[in-house]
Write a protein that holds these residues in place. Structure first.
Motif, PDB file in Angstrom:
ATOM      1  N   ILE A 251      25.810  24.707  40.769  1.00  0.00           N
ATOM      2  CA  ILE A 251      26.624  25.925  40.684  1.00  0.00           C
ATOM      3  C   ILE A 251      27.181  26.281  42.070  1.00  0.00           C
ATOM      4  N   ASP A 252      28.451  26.576  42.112  1.00  0.00           N
ATOM      5  CA  ASP A 252      29.095  26.998  43.358  1.00  0.00           C
ATOM      6  C   ASP A 252      28.925  28.513  43.482  1.00  0.00           C
ATOM      7  N   GLU A 253      27.719  28.929  43.882  1.00  0.00           N
ATOM      8  CA  GLU A 253      27.433  30.360  43.937  1.00  0.00           C
ATOM      9  C   GLU A 253      28.326  31.110  44.922  1.00  0.00           C
ATOM     10  N   PRO A 254      28.621  30.576  46.108  1.00  0.00           N
ATOM     11  CA  PRO A 254      29.511  31.318  47.012  1.00  0.00           C
ATOM     12  C   PRO A 254      30.865  31.635  46.391  1.00  0.00           C
ATOM     13  N   ALA A 255      31.413  30.699  45.634  1.00  0.00           N
ATOM     14  CA  ALA A 255      32.714  30.938  45.004  1.00  0.00           C
ATOM     15  C   ALA A 255      32.595  32.007  43.919  1.00  0.00           C
ATOM     16  N   LEU A 256      31.541  31.943  43.098  1.00  0.00           N
ATOM     17  CA  LEU A 256      31.370  32.917  42.025  1.00  0.00           C
ATOM     18  C   LEU A 256      31.113  34.312  42.587  1.00  0.00           C
ATOM     19  N   ILE A 257      30.344  34.385  43.655  1.00  0.00           N
ATOM     20  CA  ILE A 257      30.107  35.682  44.304  1.00  0.00           C
ATOM     21  C   ILE A 257      31.407  36.251  44.853  1.00  0.00           C
ATOM     22  N   ALA A 258      32.192  35.409  45.498  1.00  0.00           N
ATOM     23  CA  ALA A 258      33.472  35.862  46.063  1.00  0.00           C
ATOM     24  C   ALA A 258      34.409  36.358  44.969  1.00  0.00           C
ATOM     25  N   ILE A 259      34.456  35.646  43.837  1.00  0.00           N
ATOM     26  CA  ILE A 259      35.328  36.052  42.721  1.00  0.00           C
ATOM     27  C   ILE A 259      34.931  37.436  42.229  1.00  0.00           C
ATOM     28  N   ALA A 260      33.632  37.645  42.004  1.00  0.00           N
ATOM     29  CA  ALA A 260      33.162  38.930  41.489  1.00  0.00           C
ATOM     30  C   ALA A 260      33.427  40.050  42.485  1.00  0.00           C
ATOM     31  N   GLU A 261      33.086  39.831  43.736  1.00  0.00           N
ATOM     32  CA  GLU A 261      33.257  40.884  44.732  1.00  0.00           C
ATOM     33  C   GLU A 261      34.720  41.217  44.964  1.00  0.00           C
ATOM     34  N   THR A 262      35.592  40.232  44.900  1.00  0.00           N
ATOM     35  CA  THR A 262      37.027  40.470  45.109  1.00  0.00           C
ATOM     36  C   THR A 262      37.589  41.417  44.060  1.00  0.00           C
ATOM     37  N   THR A 263      37.074  41.328  42.830  1.00  0.00           N
ATOM     38  CA  THR A 263      37.618  42.129  41.715  1.00  0.00           C
ATOM     39  C   THR A 263      36.797  43.383  41.436  1.00  0.00           C
ATOM     40  N   GLY A 264      35.766  43.629  42.215  1.00  0.00           N
ATOM     41  CA  GLY A 264      34.929  44.803  41.964  1.00  0.00           C
ATOM     42  C   GLY A 264      33.871  44.578  40.917  1.00  0.00           C
ATOM     43  N   GLY A 265      33.624  43.301  40.554  1.00  0.00           N
ATOM     44  CA  GLY A 265      32.598  42.981  39.576  1.00  0.00           C
ATOM     45  C   GLY A 265      31.290  42.595  40.236  1.00  0.00           C
ATOM     46  N   GLN A 266      30.396  41.977  39.455  1.00  0.00           N
ATOM     47  CA  GLN A 266      29.107  41.562  39.977  1.00  0.00           C
ATOM     48  C   GLN A 266      28.832  40.103  39.614  1.00  0.00           C
ATOM     49  N   TYR A 267      28.024  39.468  40.442  1.00  0.00           N
ATOM     50  CA  TYR A 267      27.575  38.100  40.172  1.00  0.00           C
ATOM     51  C   TYR A 267      26.117  38.144  39.714  1.00  0.00           C
ATOM     52  N   PHE A 268      25.829  37.351  38.662  1.00  0.00           N
ATOM     53  CA  PHE A 268      24.480  37.275  38.126  1.00  0.00           C
ATOM     54  C   PHE A 268      24.032  35.809  38.099  1.00  0.00           C
ATOM     55  N   ARG A 269      22.748  35.617  38.281  1.00  0.00           N
ATOM     56  CA  ARG A 269      22.169  34.265  38.203  1.00  0.00           C
ATOM     57  C   ARG A 269      21.215  34.218  37.025  1.00  0.00           C
ATOM     58  N   ALA A 270      21.490  33.317  36.090  1.00  0.00           N
ATOM     59  CA  ALA A 270      20.661  33.176  34.893  1.00  0.00           C
ATOM     60  C   ALA A 270      20.003  31.807  34.891  1.00  0.00           C
ATOM     61  N   ARG A 271      18.695  31.791  35.075  1.00  0.00           N
ATOM     62  CA  ARG A 271      17.951  30.528  35.082  1.00  0.00           C
ATOM     63  C   ARG A 271      17.303  30.235  33.735  1.00  0.00           C
ATOM     64  N   THR A 272      17.171  31.256  32.907  1.00  0.00           N
ATOM     65  CA  THR A 272      16.575  31.103  31.581  1.00  0.00           C
ATOM     66  C   THR A 272      17.400  31.907  30.582  1.00  0.00           C
ATOM     67  N   SER A 273      17.155  31.654  29.302  1.00  0.00           N
ATOM     68  CA  SER A 273      17.860  32.420  28.275  1.00  0.00           C
ATOM     69  C   SER A 273      17.455  33.890  28.322  1.00  0.00           C
ATOM     70  N   THR A 274      16.213  34.169  28.773  1.00  0.00           N
ATOM     71  CA  THR A 274      15.782  35.559  28.934  1.00  0.00           C
ATOM     72  C   THR A 274      16.594  36.250  30.030  1.00  0.00           C
ATOM     73  N   ASP A 275      16.826  35.528  31.129  1.00  0.00           N
ATOM     74  CA  ASP A 275      17.672  36.066  32.200  1.00  0.00           C
ATOM     75  C   ASP A 275      19.066  36.385  31.665  1.00  0.00           C
ATOM     76  N   LEU A 276      19.608  35.475  30.869  1.00  0.00           N
ATOM     77  CA  LEU A 276      20.962  35.644  30.350  1.00  0.00           C
ATOM     78  C   LEU A 276      21.041  36.868  29.446  1.00  0.00           C
TER      79      LEU A 276
END
Length: 332
Positions: A251-276
């Motif tokens: 996963i390209d986490e830096p890119a996903l974090i940048a996308i979310a922060e640029t638009t005022g959203g949030q980035y989440f990390r889901a390692r399990t279906s419970t996390d999701l």
């Protein structure tokens, strides 16, 4: 009686046809005696020779006039209010972006105690998340080597849930065109934007990998979304070790974090279906439906009322010989 009080006409302008019968009566010359017998024409030609209006208003001419009135009313397409449909409306339009690249087949998730692949876990959570968004309009974009709109933005969440269940790994290609999927989501939401100042548009991006193909870079797509006032919540999905026999997540986490922060959203990390599942609950908190219940009534056509009356009147004239004498007196 209540239906009659709410009677409307879809084509009221057709009332201009009402005087047509007098125009025909006045201008249509009498045909030759050998012409086929036409009840309407004979009745009104007979009336034309009458000496006065009192003589013209015979029972048959009055009935024919009533028949014509009924036919004109039927042509005007009378309508009454139909059944009431309750609907939930909100200003939010939401687009789900789901990665269907081959890595979504990795079996590192557990659903109901069973080991399963990533896509199955995503479906399981979405089938709980979508019905809870009553009042929102939600669409679905799937992407792999290319991105396409699987379900346009729609308030029909039952249909959307069914089509989510029909997603298959690799149906959009084996690779990951992340930036193109984001750009397509922004363009689709922009095209379907409602003409209201208070509308809210959200993209929920779910990917288990980095971009491997495409001409649009994810960070550029994030700027594109920000310029169109669209919020992106990004979810990086998949276990760190890739599960039994798997490989570490890419996963390209830096890119996903940048996308979310640029638009005022949030980035989440889901390692399990419970996390999701917890992440979707968090998104519900971030993006509450805040819908209002309204109702609409669909018009119901009742043209068959006047049309049926016209038919009954014509049949009645056939059953009453006194109204249709076999011969007619010649008017000097």
């Amino acid at each position: 009686m209540s239906e009659l009080s709410a009677l409307t006409f879809a084509w009221p302008w057709l009332i201009i046809l009402l005087p047509l019968i007098w125009v025909v009566w006045w201008w249509l010359p009498a045909g030759p005696q050998s012409a086929p017998r036409v009840p309407f024409a004979e009745a009104w030609r007979s009336a034309a020779g009458a000496a006065s209006w009192h003589q013209m208003l015979t029972p048959r001419s009055l009935i024919l006039l009533l028949v014509w009135l009924c036919l004109v009313l039927a042509a005007m397409r009378p309508q009454v209010p139909g059944e009431r449909d309750d609907i939930l409306l909100s200003g939010r339009q939401m687009m789900l972006l789901v990665d269907l690249s081959l890595s979504m087949s990795i079996n590192d998730m557990r659903v109901n105690g069973q080991q399963t692949d990533r896509l199955t876990a995503v479906k399981h959570i979405l089938e709980d998340f979508i019905p809870g968004r009553q009042g929102d309009q939600i669409g679905l974009i799937v992407f792999g080597s290319q991105a396409y709109v699987h379900v346009p933005v729609t308030p029909d969440l039952a249909m959307l849930t069914q089509l989510v269940d029909e997603m298959e790994i690799g149906m959009a290609g084996p690779r990951t065109a992340l930036g193109e999927a984001l750009a397509l989501g922004v363009m689709h939401l922009d095209e379907t934007r409602e003409a209201r100042a208070d509308d809210e548009r959200v993209i929920i991006l779910l990917s288990d990998g980095a971009q491997t193909i495409g001409n649009v870079f994810p960070r550029e797509a994030g700027i594109f979304a920000r310029d169109h006032n669209i919020t992106i919540h990004a979810i990086g999905f998949g276990s760190d070790d890739g599960g039994p026999g798997g490989s570490p997540s890419d996963i390209d986490e830096p890119a996903l974090i940048a996308i979310a922060e640029t638009t005022g959203g949030q980035y989440f990390r889901a390692r399990t279906s419970t996390d999701l599942s917890a992440i979707y609950a968090a998104i519900d908190e971030l993006e509450p439906t805040d819908s209002q219940q309204r109702f609409v009534r669909h018009a119901r056509d009742v043209f068959y009322w006047p049309a049926g009356l016209a038919l009954v009147l014509l049949l009645g004239m056939g059953w009453l010989p006194s109204l249709w004498p076999r011969g007619r007196k010649e008017v000097p």
